[in-house]
Design a protein around this motif. Structure first.
Motif, mmCIF file in Angstrom:
data_model
loop_
_atom_site.group_PDB
_atom_site.id
_atom_site.type_symbol
_atom_site.label_atom_id
_atom_site.label_comp_id
_atom_site.label_asym_id
_atom_site.label_seq_id
_atom_site.Cartn_x
_atom_site.Cartn_y
_atom_site.Cartn_z
ATOM 1 N N GLU A 25 -5.482 -6.094 -0.539
ATOM 2 C CA GLU A 25 -4.145 -5.807 -1.063
ATOM 3 C C GLU A 25 -3.711 -4.375 -0.796
ATOM 4 O OE1 GLU A 25 -0.672 -6.783 -3.493
ATOM 5 O OE2 GLU A 25 -2.227 -8.021 -2.589
ATOM 6 N N TYR A 26 -4.658 -3.440 -0.966
ATOM 7 C CA TYR A 26 -4.333 -2.017 -0.786
ATOM 8 C C TYR A 26 -3.819 -1.756 0.625
ATOM 9 C CZ TYR A 26 -5.154 2.948 0.063
ATOM 10 O OH TYR A 26 -5.015 4.264 0.432
ATOM 11 N N THR A 29 -0.357 -3.223 1.307
ATOM 12 C CA THR A 29 0.677 -2.342 0.752
ATOM 13 C C THR A 29 0.891 -1.132 1.650
ATOM 14 O OG1 THR A 29 0.094 -3.038 -1.493
ATOM 15 C CG2 THR A 29 1.343 -0.987 -1.267
ATOM 16 N N ASN A 32 2.897 -2.104 4.518
ATOM 17 C CA ASN A 32 4.305 -2.262 4.146
ATOM 18 C C ASN A 32 5.032 -0.923 4.174
ATOM 19 O OD1 ASN A 32 3.959 -4.990 3.785
ATOM 20 N ND2 ASN A 32 3.747 -4.885 1.560
ATOM 21 N N TYR A 33 4.387 0.116 3.672
ATOM 22 C CA TYR A 33 5.012 1.441 3.713
ATOM 23 C C TYR A 33 5.170 1.933 5.155
ATOM 24 C CZ TYR A 33 4.974 2.033 -1.315
ATOM 25 O OH TYR A 33 5.242 1.885 -2.659
ATOM 26 N N SER A 153 2.850 -8.355 -2.164
ATOM 27 C CA SER A 153 2.700 -7.513 -0.972
ATOM 28 C C SER A 153 2.762 -8.346 0.294
ATOM 29 C CB SER A 153 1.379 -6.749 -1.041
ATOM 30 O OG SER A 153 1.364 -5.859 -2.124
ATOM 31 N N SER A 157 5.430 -8.049 3.230
ATOM 32 C CA SER A 157 4.952 -7.775 4.587
ATOM 33 C C SER A 157 5.738 -8.597 5.604
ATOM 34 C CB SER A 157 3.459 -8.084 4.698
ATOM 35 O OG SER A 157 2.997 -7.826 6.005
ATOM 36 N N LEU A 225 10.613 -3.221 -3.510
ATOM 37 C CA LEU A 225 9.153 -3.229 -3.436
ATOM 38 C C LEU A 225 8.563 -2.484 -4.630
ATOM 39 C CD1 LEU A 225 6.456 -3.717 -1.891
ATOM 40 C CD2 LEU A 225 6.897 -1.584 -0.673
#
Length: 592
Positions: A25-26, A29, A32-33, A153, A157, A225
């Motif tokens: 998950e990390y 994310t 995504n950034y 997330s 994505s 988000l």
């Protein structure tokens, strides 16, 4: 340009489809950034790397997109999609206003101007009570699309990277078009582009607004988000980071925008974890690291790291079909032919002063259709200044210029070009990284009509085929067919001058102004140029040329005008000029 889209689109597809399935998950994310920053960086590549316009204020446009949806969705209960529409409209309007005000600035004044409004908008976000002050706005709703709620997330994505792929496709289409050539010409100098009929002010404003809209789109995604918005992510510091991304990745490459966004995001996260252990205390030590990295990059990889990496990847050889020009495309409309020996250009009493220096003093000449007029004189006589006066690059101090009976002194070079005047330059002005074909197609810019939106959506393919076919015909006409796809900067100087002539001919002019066209040409190349000019004369085109090769001039000119110290010394037939004692004494070596 289309082949340059394959690698970044492949990277995007990989991140969108694979990352949510295999990464924790990390890291999803974090990806995504990277996608959010890539949207802003793509706009920065178009604006700064390709258009040559440096902006420190893109983070403020991200903030406008974020705050628009935050206010409408929390205070008024409206759909996030209406928030997106409002954000784009508000951002577009503000960008249009700021662009009109700041894009008139040049040099270091432009980035300072963007710094000023970037700071102003940041403090506006923090000091307006309706925007939550520096405490921000929370509890933003999730985005829903046809029953699909984007709340994880993995969902974000797919949404983020789909929009990144769309942005790459649209910008790639734009750059591979008539409008794209005009945009790429901005960084190489607006003087040449304006002389080819490009409205450079409009092109600058267009890419400024497009970059702002991409930033607003990123802000909209960021707000939903996070489900929280405050001014901190929209500061000037973040605006500088966006510049870091494209400088490190590659300011003029779409792949560089993605690579730079990933590099800065991952390095920043890693350094924020590592450096406090090294220095024994917290702080923004990563800024020091990035400063050193930027200096090293500017020293050893000025085009960015992505081009260096891409050069080491296996290169796909382009098939011959990919290099073909659609020469069967319908010919572009041509201007109505003029009868021979009719006055085309008439200049009387031209005076140009630069302070106390008089470059042209009571200068005058006439150029007729179907004739070649040569302008000769020693270096410093004022010939190039006269060319710039005739084509609108310099304003007259006094005097009068008429083209086909219409006053043109006071008109811009772009408007004069549209009337049917085209030119080359004393110092070659080509875009060295662009192919010969694209450079010449720039000359046909004003013969097309498709705008920014049509180009981005690839709806102008028929017109583009006609423009490229016209450029290819002119290149073959001047004898450079074998260099069609070569980079213009790779050609020797003499052939670059011939490329400039082909570019000028692509505009279908009535009058062609050639500034030292034979300089750097070998004997056979000069013969080919003379044959070409002879054909243009037979077609009814008027030609005014500046040249120092007297054998070349006297062998083909119908009229010769001699200048000395900014004034007309003599005018007449070639034989009359060769027999004129004053000309012989001043320029041709004296009387035997």
């Amino acid at each position: 340009m289309k082949r340059t889209l394959l690698t970044p689109l492949a990277l995007v597809a990989g991140l969108a489809l694979v990352a949510p399935q295999v990464l924790p998950e990390y890291y999803v994310t974090l990806a995504n950034y990277i996608g959010l920053y890539s949207l802003v960086a793509l706009g920065m590549v178009l604006l700064t790397g390709i258009g040559g316009l440096t902006s420190f204020g893109q983070a403020a446009f991200v903030g406008i997109g974020a705050y628009a949806t935050a206010v409408l969705s929390t205070s008024y209960g409206l759909s996030p999609w209406l928030g997106l529409l409002a954000g784009l409209l508000i951002t577009g309007g503000i960008a249009l206003l700021l662009g009109v005000l700041t894009l008139r600035l040049s040099g270091h004044y432009l980035p300072i101007g963007t710094l000023a409004w970037g700071l102003s908008l940041f403090y506006l976000f923090g000091n307006l009570p309706n925007l939550g002050g520096f405490g921000g706005i929370s509890n933003l709703p999730n985005i829903a699309l046809f029953g699909w709620t984007i709340d994880s997330s993995a969902d974000f994505s797919l949404a983020i990277w789909a929009l990144v792929a769309a942005a790459i496709w649209l910008i790639g289409n734009l750059l591979d078009s008539r409008e794209g050539r005009a945009i790429r010409a901005l960084k190489g100098g607006t003087v040449m582009a304006e002389a080819m009929g490009v409205n450079t002010a409009r092109s600058k404003l267009a890419i400024f607004v497009v970059a702002a809209l991409l930033a607003a789109l990123s802000g909209w995604l960021y707000a939903h988000l996070q489900r929280f918005v405050n001014p901190t992510p929209f500061s000037i510091t973040m605006g500088i980071e966006y510049l870091f991304m494209i400088v490190l990745g590659g300011a003029a490459s779409l792949g560089g925008a993605l690579f730079g966004a990933a590099l800065v995001t991952v390095l920043k996260q890693w350094l924020q974890d590592l450096l406090p252990h090294v220095f024994g205390q917290g702080g923004n030590f990563e800024t020091i690291f990035f400063g050193a990295l930027i200096i090293l990059c500017l020293q050893y990889a000025r085009d960015g790291l992505w081009p260096l990496l891409a050069a080491r990847l296996p290169q796909r050889r382009r098939a011959a079909a990919e290099l073909e020009v659609p020469v069967e495309a319908a010919a572009l409309p041509r201007r109505e032919a003029l009868p021979a020996n009719q006055p085309l250009l008439q200049a009387e009493g031209l005076v140009k002063r630069f302070g106390g220096l008089v470059a042209n003093n009571n200068m005058g000449l006439t150029v007729n259709s179907g004739e070649i007029t040569a302008l000769i004189g020693p270096n410093g006589a004022g010939k190039s200044t006269l060319f710039n006066l005739l084509t609108g690059l310099l304003p007259l101090t006094s005097g009068e210029i008429r083209f086909r009976g219409e006053r043109i002194d006071g008109l811009s070079s772009r408007r004069i070009a549209r009337l049917g005047v085209s030119r080359t330059f004393q110092h070659v002005r080509l875009l060295p990284q662009m192919s010969v074909l694209e450079n010449v197609a720039l000359g046909a810019h004003m013969r097309g009509e498709s705008g920014l939106l049509c180009a981005s959506l690839h709806l102008e393919r028929e017109e583009e085929a006609r423009l490229l076919a016209e450029a290819a015909r002119q290149i073959e006409r001047v004898g450079l067919k074998e260099h069609l796809f070569d980079a213009a900067g790779s050609l020797p100087l003499g052939k670059q001058r011939i490329v400039e002539i082909a570019r000028a001919l692509s505009s279908d002019p009535y009058l062609l102004l050639l500034d030292e066209p034979a300089a750097g040409l070998r004997h056979l190349e000069k013969q080919a140029l003379a044959e070409l000019l002879g054909k243009l004369r037979e077609e009814g085109m008027g030609v005014l040329l500046v040249e120092h090769d007297m054998d070349f001039v006297m062998g083909m000119a119908d009229q010769v005008v001699v200048m000395e110290f900014g004034q007309k010394l003599a005018e007449g037939l070639p034989q009359q000029i060769q027999d004129d004692p004053a000309v012989l004494a001043a320029y041709l070596g004296g009387v035997e």
